[in-house]
Motif scaffolding. Structure first.
Motif, mmCIF file in Angstrom:
data_model
loop_
_atom_site.group_PDB
_atom_site.id
_atom_site.type_symbol
_atom_site.label_atom_id
_atom_site.label_comp_id
_atom_site.label_asym_id
_atom_site.label_seq_id
_atom_site.Cartn_x
_atom_site.Cartn_y
_atom_site.Cartn_z
ATOM 1 N N ARG A 173 -3.084 5.212 -3.292
ATOM 2 C CA ARG A 173 -2.110 4.904 -2.235
ATOM 3 C C ARG A 173 -1.502 6.154 -1.639
ATOM 4 O O ARG A 173 -1.151 6.179 -0.463
ATOM 5 N N ARG A 174 -1.342 7.166 -2.457
ATOM 6 C CA ARG A 174 -0.776 8.399 -1.929
ATOM 7 C C ARG A 174 -1.747 9.062 -0.943
ATOM 8 O O ARG A 174 -1.337 9.787 -0.053
ATOM 9 N N ALA A 229 -7.953 -0.093 0.168
ATOM 10 C CA ALA A 229 -6.499 0.063 0.288
ATOM 11 C C ALA A 229 -5.769 -0.469 -0.948
ATOM 12 O O ALA A 229 -4.551 -0.615 -0.918
ATOM 13 N N THR A 230 -6.485 -0.776 -1.998
ATOM 14 C CA THR A 230 -5.936 -1.290 -3.269
ATOM 15 C C THR A 230 -5.255 -2.648 -3.119
ATOM 16 O O THR A 230 -4.393 -3.000 -3.901
ATOM 17 N N TYR A 260 -3.104 2.954 5.530
ATOM 18 C CA TYR A 260 -3.899 1.755 5.827
ATOM 19 C C TYR A 260 -3.244 0.945 6.925
ATOM 20 O O TYR A 260 -2.057 0.661 6.884
ATOM 21 N N ARG A 299 -2.117 3.863 -7.713
ATOM 22 C CA ARG A 299 -0.982 4.673 -7.234
ATOM 23 C C ARG A 299 -1.476 5.980 -6.616
ATOM 24 O O ARG A 299 -0.981 6.401 -5.570
ATOM 25 N N PRO A 317 -1.430 -6.695 -6.301
ATOM 26 C CA PRO A 317 -2.714 -7.246 -5.876
ATOM 27 C C PRO A 317 -3.837 -6.881 -6.852
ATOM 28 O O PRO A 317 -4.767 -7.636 -7.044
ATOM 29 N N VAL A 318 -3.727 -5.726 -7.453
ATOM 30 C CA VAL A 318 -4.743 -5.291 -8.412
ATOM 31 C C VAL A 318 -4.014 -4.973 -9.706
ATOM 32 O O VAL A 318 -3.055 -4.215 -9.703
ATOM 33 N N THR A 320 0.828 -1.214 0.000
ATOM 34 C CA THR A 320 0.000 0.000 0.000
ATOM 35 C C THR A 320 0.860 1.260 0.000
ATOM 36 O O THR A 320 0.339 2.358 -0.083
ATOM 37 N N THR A 321 2.178 1.105 0.127
ATOM 38 C CA THR A 321 3.019 2.298 0.055
ATOM 39 C C THR A 321 3.263 2.634 -1.414
ATOM 40 O O THR A 321 2.796 1.948 -2.307
ATOM 41 N N ASN A 322 4.037 3.677 -1.606
ATOM 42 C CA ASN A 322 4.248 4.152 -2.966
ATOM 43 C C ASN A 322 5.318 3.393 -3.718
ATOM 44 O O ASN A 322 5.562 3.684 -4.879
#
Ligand SMILES: Nc1ncnc2c1ncn2[C@@H]1O[C@H](COP(=O)(O)OP(=O)(O)O)[C@@H](O)[C@H]1O
Ligand SMILES: [Mg+2]
Lengths: 296, 308
Positions: free
Chosen positions: B73-74, B48-49, B78, B70, A284-285, A100-102
């Protein structure tokens, strides 16, 4: 500046930091060098009979033994090092946060892959002085010395990428490790077994159809050339791969292909494919796939 | 800020989300309540993708979660219901690592991290190894981690579960501070009262669909709202039923002998008014009882886990 920022990989940096923390690392290096050094020096001692005179041929043999020992070590250790990098993160329940981070999937995979191999690479390159000692006794060309280490590097990167891919595919580290070993050993033994089976099959057919005059097709030897053991022997002009060089230059008189580069090319290809697949699979997606499905 | 539109998620045959629709405005603290297995974690993972919905859409800040992950997420921080930490990292390094993953320059990270540790009351644990922290502290460190890139939206999956009462209070205080900072927060729990006082809006989810949604006071009112009235008359039962059917807050009027049973969705005052009307009309009301309704049952179901 921008490029530097792009190349900066937090996952890699973090893994290095964690690695430095463990007290084991210096001991492993010392132990490994002691064992390999002990073997080498014993050989040299026996070879020279404790006296001054030596035989370049024996030195070449020693160099080969050393090279193959280390290659075997790589094949035994790399699957274990890499098969847990992603599945371990998953089991530790840190992967979802990371995703979930960049950080991009590519950076994550490449960072994990390089980090898992960096210590091993260091270990292998730390043995250069040993090779240098043997090298000084003669029988080996500088090009061969370079090729041996190039061979190690591409083998580690290639087999490592296979481990990373399996670690991404399989959720459990235990299963991923077993599968990685199976794949690596299957590859190490399988390529040459397959090569010999094909060769025998062709020979058999030719005997049946009385066409023994035709030249043997190239690919049994091509298969041998992507085999780690025979690829390595090829560097020393030994083994079946050696015929390949001769056959290729005979048949396509213009091109002279060094089997070493065939091996490098093959493993580079494996590396790119495995890493690209791992990058795709870890997401994941997957936007593109979804879009395509939606447009139907 | 967050829009969820007929979201469906199937895991094989089990349908975890059955067309969930939900909208959360910017700056709201949204409490997502429902029993275990209702689909809270699934919804949050989709936001949360981390999970692809079977159908339907979810938007965060106008970005579709599966098409522009993307950008999403920014915007989000989460915190999963269960998460691990890296051993051999100190609290400060832990935050630094995630900061680096958000491409925050090292210099900036050095400024932010002490502030974050301060916010979650972990300044004294800056150099402590993460795996030596207590569960409550890890949870707070996880919260700080969610905040490294200063996201507008926080998605916190059962942050209070497994915490002792003291740790819960501490967590609540931090969440209040975050609310004051204007963040949009989604926080889930299987215990309603745990969330009630710190949320602006609550949504109750059960078996993959939203069964109640609204401001906290409205929800509480609704809890008491839908009740079943049982009225016993000595005579003129049919006349009473006709009158009851005319009242907008009354539904499903049926007769059981001398009893009239009807659903009622008004508040307490309206209930008093109803009784008076019946009396004024001269109807012989002998008894006027209320039984507990549907939402109350849901509430009880949800609050079952309080002790555990
Ligand atoms: N990975 C999964 N595979 C199969 N079923 C799952 C999976 N994750 C969740 N479920 C099912 O989906 C439903 C919703 O789960 P979840 O979203 O975790 O609920 P909650 O967080 O509200 O307790 C449950 O019935 C659960 O069993
Ligand atoms: Mg859950």
């Amino acid at each position: 500046m921008n490029l530097l920022q792009r190349l900066r990989n937090p996952v890699l940096v973090n893994e290095w930091k964690l690695r430095m923390r463990t007290r084991r690392s210096p001991w492993i290096i010392t132990f490994y060098l002691l064992v390999l050094g002990g073997v080498t020096l014993t050989f040299i001692y026996l070879m020279t009979g404790g006296g001054g005179h030596y035989n370049p041929n024996r030195s070449r043999e020693l160099f080969m033994v050393l090279s193959i020992l280390q290659l075997a070590m790589i094949c035994f250790v790399v699957p274990g090092l890499t098969a847990g990098v992603i599945s371990g993160e998953r089991e530790r329940q840190t992967l979802s946060i990371l995703l979930t981070t960049n950080i991009s999937a590519t950076k994550l995979i490449v960072g994990k892959w390089l980090a898992s191999l960096s210590f091993m690479t260091f270990l292998v390159f730390a043995t250069i002085p040993l090779y240098a000692i043997v090298f000084l006794y003669g029988g080996i060309s500088p090009a061969q010395l370079l090729k041996v280490f190039g061979f190690y590097l591409i083998t580690m990167l290639g087999l490592g990428s296979v481990g990373v891919l399996i670690s991404t595919l399989i959720k459990r580290t235990g299963i991923a490790t077993v599968l990685s070993y199976a794949v690596v050993f299957g590859y190490a033994a399988g390529t040459s077994i397959l090569a010999e089976v094909i060769r025998e099959f062709i020979r058999y057919q030719r005997r049946v159809y009385y066409s023994t005059g035709a030249p043997m097709p190239l690919w049994p030897d091509l298969l041998h050339s992507i085999n780690p053991l025979f690829g390595m022997l090829g560097i020393f002009n030994e083994g079946p791969v050696q015929d390949l060089r001769r056959v290729i230059s005979n048949r396509f008189s213009l091109v002279s292909v060094d089997p070493f580069w065939l091996y490098v090319l093959f493993l580079a290809f494996v590396t790119v494919v495995c890493l690209a697949l791992a990058v795709y699979l870890i997401k994941p997606v997957r936007p593109r796939l979804r879009k395509a499905a939606g447009e139907e | 800020m967050i829009q969820i539109n007929r979201l469906v998620k199937r895991y094989g045959k089990t349908e975890a989300l059955k067309g969930l629709t939900l909208e959360i405005e910017k700056g709201t603290v949204f409490g997502f309540v429902g029993p275990n297995g209702a689909g809270k974690s699934t919804t949050m993972a989709i936001l949360a993708t981390l999970l692809e919905p079977t159908s339907g859409q979810a938007y965060v800040g106008g970005y579709e979660v599966t098409k522009q992950p993307r950008e999403v997420r920014r915007l989000i921080g989460y915190m999963p219901d269960f998460f691990g930490v890296y051993d051999n990292l100190t609290a400060e390094e832990y935050l630094d690592f995630y900061g680096a993953n958000y491409d925050i320059p090292a210099q900036e990270r050095r400024q932010i991290i002490p502030q974050l540790l301060e916010l979650v009351n972990l300044s004294h644990k800056r150099d402590a190894y993460v795996d030596s922290l207590s569960r409550g502290m890890k949870q707070r460190l996880g919260l700080a981690r969610c905040l490294v890139h200063n996201p507008e939206v926080l998605i916190l999956d059962e942050p209070a579960s497994g915490l002792d009462p003291r740790a819960r209070i501490e967590l609540r205080e931090i969440l209040k501070e975050l609310r004051d900072m204007g963040k949009t927060i989604i926080i889930s729990s299987h215990i309603l009262p745990e969330l009630a006082e710190m949320c602006d809006v609550i949504g109750i989810i059960e078996e993959g669909s939203l069964v109640a949604f609204g401001r906290v006071d409205e929800i509480y009112a609704k809890m008491q709202e839908k009740r079943v009235l049982r009225i016993r008359l000595l005579d003129r039962v049919e006349e009473a039923m006709t009158r009851l059917r005319e009242v907008p807050t009354v539904s499903g009027v049926t007769r059981e002998g001398n009893w009239v049973v009807a659903g009622f969705t008004g508040n307490d005052e309206q209930q008093v008014e109803l009784l008076r009307e019946l009396a004024v009309a001269g109807l012989p009301v002998a008894a006027f009882n209320e039984a507990q309704g549907n939402l109350e049952e849901i509430f009880l179901e949800i609050t079952k886990g309080v002790g555990s």
